[in-house]
Each structure stands twice: as structure tokens, then as C-alpha cells.
Design an enzyme around this catalytic site. Structure first.
Site, short mmCIF file in Angstrom:
data_model
loop_
_atom_site.label_atom_id
_atom_site.label_comp_id
_atom_site.label_asym_id
_atom_site.label_seq_id
_atom_site.Cartn_x
_atom_site.Cartn_y
_atom_site.Cartn_z
N ASP A 66 0.84 -1.20 0.00
CA ASP A 66 0.00 0.00 0.00
C ASP A 66 0.88 1.25 0.00
OD1 ASP A 66 -2.21 -1.62 0.12
OD2 ASP A 66 -2.46 -1.43 2.30
N ARG A 67 0.31 2.34 -0.45
CA ARG A 67 1.07 3.59 -0.57
C ARG A 67 1.83 3.95 0.71
NH1 ARG A 67 -2.59 8.59 -0.62
NH2 ARG A 67 -2.47 8.07 1.60
#
Length: 237
Positions: A66-67
Site C-alpha cells: 500500500d502507498r
């Protein structure tokens, strides 16, 4: 005339490499940047930056984070070896560190459900989803501060899996605004982080030469203010 600042920031430091041999490369993903290209073509992503840095336009990340998740990512640098690389990833062992709100009732536990992708988040469903399994171990906890640090070992690898599973248990990852509690607490017992505290810490796999590889990414700097709240802390091996 003043210039308009860029909408997206590009990491100023080169992408750190932990391992490179044969057709495999293991790198360190900083938080705050997508692993791969998004709908916005102007937004920097780790895969494209790594292709430029390594001068390998066909380089491919074998999985994603995830970012705002930091830590280890495995890549294949030879497109002719993509199938072999995918098989190595499938047999690999991935362990994450996460700091959660609350204290789990069990020292070791497994969470299972079926996850379905939605807009910006996932949800648990009875049918139509994909099986998601995570094994958790509480490494240490601080009831006074209301936080715990856990090791999360992936059995499957679904989008937002660890984050959703800990939220299901009532102990969401600290800083997770998507799966954390919506109600504002009257008094914060620990400082609020700038992102959710999830880190890809340990990666084990057997390379193409039959060697057992073990790679560790030490907890990043934004974990450090919270680690002092835990005693007897030993990271997974």
C-alpha cells in the site's frame, strides 16, 4: 511570477537495494509513494522510478505494498524469468511489523475471511470474495498507552489484508484512517503518526540457485518514537 509546487513528491534519495542476484532484486519502499502506476500518469511510483534508476525498462515488481506501507519488495529484472520469479514469490515467506491500537486478547492468533475489493477499501463477504489469512504474534504490548506491536505473517496476499484483519479484531493499525475507529478519542495516549504504522520487515525465499535467502528491513524512523513504549521486544527471525 511564482511557480506552482508539484502535486506529487518524488523521493530525493536513491531507492535502497537490499539484494541483487540472478534475476531477482529486493528493494526498500519508502512510505508515501505507490508501488506501481496509478490512474494519474503524473504521479511517481516506485516501479517506474526503479526502472529508471536501474536502467531496466522491463523490470517488474512481483508484488505491491500500500502507498503508506514501507519495507521490502521483490522484483524481477529479466522479463524472460517472470514465470520463475512468480513461483519464487509464491513460495516466499513475508512478515510485517505493525503497531496497533489496543491489546489483543491472544498472544498468537489467525484471522480468516473472504475479502472483496471496493472503492478505496475492502470488505468481508460471505461469497464472491477471495480467501484472506494472516497469522499474528503479539511481540509486546503497553496497556497503559493502549498500543501493541505485532508480527503479521501472510498466508495469502490480498489487498489491505493485514489492515482489515486487525480492524476485525478490534485493534486497528495506529494511524489507519480507513480501517481505524472513526470516533475521536478525548485524549490521545501516544502521538498520532503521519501514516499507518505497517512495515514489510522480513522476506525469506529460495533463489534460482537453491540458496535460502533471508532479508531484514529494520523498522523505519517513524516507528522509533513508539518502540520505546515496549519492553522485552524481540523482532521475528
Amino acid at each position: 511570477m511564482s511557480q506552482i509546487p508539484p502535486r506529487w513528491e518524488t523521493p530525493k534519495s536513491p531507492i535502497q537495494k537490499h539484494y541483487e542476484k540472478g534475476f531477482l532484486l529486493v528493494v526498500e519502499k519508502p512510505p508515501g509513494i505507490p508501488s506501481q502506476a496509478t490512474f494519474d500518469p503524473n504521479r511517481p511510483n516506485l516501479e517506474d522510478l526503479l526502472r529508471i534508476q536501474e536502467k531496466r525498462p522491463n523490470l517488474r515488481l512481483l508484488h505491491r505494498l500500500d502507498r503508506d506501507t514501507s519495507g521490502l519488495l521483490l522484483a524481477c529484472i529479466d522479463p524472460a524469468k517472470n514465470k520463475e520469479a512468480d513461483a519464487i514469490l509464491a513460495d516466499s515467506e513475508k512478515t510485517y511489523l505493525c503497531i496497533a491500537k489496543g491489546v489483543p486478547s491472544r498472544k498468537e492468533f489467525r484471522v480468516e475471511c473472504f475479502l472483496k475489493d471496493g472503492k478505496g477499501r475492502v470488505s468481508s463477504v460471505r461469497s464472491g470474495g477471495k480467501k484472506a489469512i494472516t497469522d499474528f504474534t503479539v511481540l509486546s504490548s503497553n496497556p497503559e498507552k493502549g498500543i501493541s506491536i505485532l508480527a503479521a505473517k501472510l498466508v495469502t496476499g490480498r489487498r489491505h489484508q493485514i489492515r482489515f484483519h486487525l480492524s476485525m479484531e478490534g485493534t486497528p493499525i495506529l494511524g489507519d484512517e480507513t480501517y481505524g475507529e472513526n470516533k475521536q478519542e478525548k485524549k490521545e495516549l501516544v502521538p498520532k503518526p503521519n501514516r499507518f504504522l505497517l512495515h514489510s520487515y522480513l522476506l525469506k525465499f529460495k533463489n534460482e540457485f537453491g540458496e535460502e535467502i533471508r532479508i531484514v528491513s529494520e523498522p523505519p524512523k517513524d516507528f522509533e518514537p513508539y518502540l520505546r513504549f515496549f519492553s522485552g521486544l524481540r523482532f521475528p527471525e
